[in-house]
Motif scaffolding. Structure first.
Motif, PDB file in Angstrom:
ATOM      1  N   ALA A 118       3.626  70.307  27.560  1.00 55.77           N
ATOM      2  CA  ALA A 118       3.935  69.250  28.529  1.00 55.77           C
ATOM      3  C   ALA A 118       3.301  69.510  29.894  1.00 55.77           C
ATOM      4  CB  ALA A 118       5.448  69.116  28.678  1.00 55.77           C
ATOM      5  N   GLY A 119       2.436  70.514  29.980  1.00 59.23           N
ATOM      6  CA  GLY A 119       1.718  70.767  31.222  1.00 59.23           C
ATOM      7  C   GLY A 119       2.341  71.776  32.156  1.00 59.23           C
ATOM      8  N   ILE A 120       3.358  72.510  31.686  1.00 60.47           N
ATOM      9  CA  ILE A 120       4.012  73.510  32.527  1.00 60.47           C
ATOM     10  C   ILE A 120       3.313  74.856  32.355  1.00 60.47           C
ATOM     11  CG2 ILE A 120       6.172  74.769  32.916  1.00 60.47           C
ATOM     12  CD1 ILE A 120       6.104  71.798  33.804  1.00 60.47           C
ATOM     13  N   VAL A 121       3.152  75.566  33.449  1.00 61.18           N
ATOM     14  CA  VAL A 121       2.601  76.920  33.401  1.00 61.18           C
ATOM     15  C   VAL A 121       3.746  77.871  33.054  1.00 61.18           C
ATOM     16  CG1 VAL A 121       1.401  78.736  34.658  1.00 61.18           C
ATOM     17  CG2 VAL A 121       0.875  76.328  35.133  1.00 61.18           C
ATOM     18  N   ALA A 122       3.701  78.432  31.853  1.00 60.79           N
ATOM     19  CA  ALA A 122       4.740  79.350  31.372  1.00 60.79           C
ATOM     20  C   ALA A 122       4.038  80.573  30.797  1.00 60.79           C
ATOM     21  CB  ALA A 122       5.606  78.673  30.317  1.00 60.79           C
ATOM     22  N   GLU A 123       3.994  81.656  31.577  1.00 59.67           N
ATOM     23  CA  GLU A 123       3.221  82.834  31.223  1.00 59.67           C
ATOM     24  C   GLU A 123       4.134  83.917  30.648  1.00 59.67           C
ATOM     25  OE1 GLU A 123       1.536  84.117  34.875  1.00 59.67           O
ATOM     26  OE2 GLU A 123       0.481  82.232  35.273  1.00 59.67           O
ATOM     27  N   GLU A 124       3.989  84.202  29.355  1.00 58.45           N
ATOM     28  CA  GLU A 124       4.721  85.347  28.833  1.00 58.45           C
ATOM     29  C   GLU A 124       4.083  86.616  29.399  1.00 58.45           C
ATOM     30  OE1 GLU A 124       6.438  87.468  24.797  1.00 58.45           O
ATOM     31  OE2 GLU A 124       5.405  85.531  24.641  1.00 58.45           O
ATOM     32  N   VAL A 125       4.896  87.494  29.958  1.00 55.05           N
ATOM     33  CA  VAL A 125       4.377  88.684  30.634  1.00 55.05           C
ATOM     34  C   VAL A 125       4.819  89.938  29.896  1.00 55.05           C
ATOM     35  CG1 VAL A 125       4.306  87.547  32.874  1.00 55.05           C
ATOM     36  CG2 VAL A 125       6.374  88.749  32.201  1.00 55.05           C
ATOM     37  N   ASP A 126       3.961  90.958  29.934  1.00 55.68           N
ATOM     38  CA  ASP A 126       4.330  92.234  29.324  1.00 55.68           C
ATOM     39  C   ASP A 126       5.197  93.022  30.288  1.00 55.68           C
ATOM     40  OD1 ASP A 126       2.592  93.263  31.257  1.00 55.68           O
ATOM     41  OD2 ASP A 126       0.966  93.650  29.825  1.00 55.68           O
ATOM     42  N   ARG A 127       5.606  94.196  29.869  1.00 58.63           N
ATOM     43  CA  ARG A 127       6.536  94.976  30.683  1.00 58.63           C
ATOM     44  C   ARG A 127       5.928  95.357  32.032  1.00 58.63           C
ATOM     45  NH1 ARG A 127      10.974  96.350  27.885  1.00 58.63           N
ATOM     46  NH2 ARG A 127      11.524  98.072  29.257  1.00 58.63           N
TER      47      ARG A 127
END
Length: 396
Positions: A118-127
């Motif tokens: 849907a155009g959202i910036v959602a960054e999975e981040v490492d530890r």
């Protein structure tokens, strides 16, 4: 330019945003509130402008519009307000959503994937990246997603700024004036009776947050808005150690739930004043405003799951507020098809601060006839059961 006279009932941030938009368009605007400006839900919130807790759909689209609007209006207010007016404290600090279980991690990843579409910036981040964002974050987490678009604002200052700008464009704000009934002419709402006399109007906009159903009833219609109680803890001032809005993945489920029972999840963030705000609770129990030990204890315990160092923090106070809950979890924005002359702008639940500007813009477009479609109308299918009396389960 229009000479229409519009009464806005409610001097919180949603009413303030509407008043400013309509006054800028040349309408004669009078804002009424039985209490003080920014004295209700707007004074009890954290000032969140969040995309991280919203799945794809109408509310997320309204939020995306609001994010753009807040930056635009912040610039406009610099020209509309006198020098020295307090800053809005608009902070694009981002949000970090953390899961502490395997099941929570799976749900968080799936939810973030739908948001990206849907155009959202959602960054999975490492530890390593998570600890770069929040060095004091618990080491016991299973997944983390960073939302750089999340922001925060000082809600009372923002409300007063919008009202001050509305006044500059000719609006009148009357505090301590309560609406007691409607004036009806030929099947149309043509004004209101108040504790300060009768006021005529071409349109009346109910923007009274969780009290909107009460106001609407006095004007002659049923509105499916109910209060949903929330409690927030405030610590004493401390060194700045929490950089963003951080919450556990359970928060999204609590926001979307319709249960009347108590639900808590961990939501933690710092303020410009140096305190830390700890939430969040949701419970439908009418307008019961007691601060209860059981709620405070749950909030504190869950905050420690994210930031163990808070075990040494001192809680300075706790405060509560009422969010305007609607059964299908969408705000009600637009004219009431049952009573010409009556409009609504309410039901934003915990997102009213962030969605206020987009709501004001939408109301302005609807008034001008520039918006043929409206996803938030009262006649939408999701409200049919609530409007015919079948949606009141769980109320207390």
């Amino acid at each position: 330019m229009s000479s229409e006279r519009v009464l806005v009932v409610g001097a919180g941030i949603v009413g303030a945003a509407i008043a400013r938009v309509l006054a800028r368009a040349g309408r004669e605007v009078v804002v009424l509130d039985r209490g003080a400006t920014a004295g209700g839900t707007s004074s009890g919130g954290e000032g969140n402008i969040l995309v991280s807790d919203k799945g794809p759909g109408a509310e997320l689209r309204l939020t995306q519009r609001s994010l753009v609007a807040w930056d635009r209006v912040r610039q406009e207010l610099r020209d509309e307000l006198p020098a020295g007016f307090p800053d809005l404290e608009l902070d694009h600090k981002g949000g970090l959503v953390v899961a502490t279980t395997d099941a929570g991690a799976k749900g968080l990843r799936e939810f973030a994937e739908t948001q990206r579409a849907a155009g959202i910036v959602a960054e999975e981040v490492d530890r390593a990246r998570a600890f770069e964002l929040e060095p004091d974050l618990t080491r016991d987490f299973t997944a983390a997603v960073f939302y750089p678009q999340d922001a925060q604002i000082q809600p009372v200052v923002a409300t007063e700024a919008l009202l001050a700008a509305a006044r500059r464009h000719g609006a009148e704000v009357r505090q301590g004036v309560e609406v007691t009934g409607g004036v009806h002419t030929g099947g149309r709402l043509t004004g209101v009776h108040t504790t300060a006399g009768t006021l005529g109007a071409d349109a009346v906009v109910v923007a009274s947050g969780p009290w909107s159903a009460e106001v609407a009833s006095r004007l002659g219609v049923v509105l499916p808005v109910r209060p949903r109680r929330g409690t927030v803890l405030v610590t004493s001032r401390m060194p700045y150690r929490i950089r963003r809005k951080v919450y556990d993945a359970d928060y999204v489920g609590a926001v979307g739930s319709g249960s009347a029972d108590l639900q808590t999840s961990s939501v933690v963030e710092s303020t410009a004043a140096g305190t830390v705000l700890i939430g969040s609770s949701r419970e439908r129990r009418g307008f019961d405003d007691r601060i209860e030990a059981r709620v405070v204890a749950e909030l504190a315990a869950k905050a420690l799951l994210l930031f163990p160092f808070l075990a040494d923090a001192q809680v300075m106070r706790a405060y509560g507020g009422f969010r305007p809950f609607v059964p299908d979890h969408l705000p009600i924005i637009g004219p009431d098809p049952r009573l010409p002359g009556l409009w609504h702008a309410t039901g934003h639940e915990g997102a009213g601060i962030g969605l206020s500007l987009a709501t004001g813009d939408l109301i302005g477009e609807l008034f001008a006839g520039d918006r043929p479609e409206n996803e938030f109308g009262l006649d939408r299918p999701g409200l049919a059961a609530a409007l015919d009396g079948r949606g009141a389960e769980g109320e207390r």
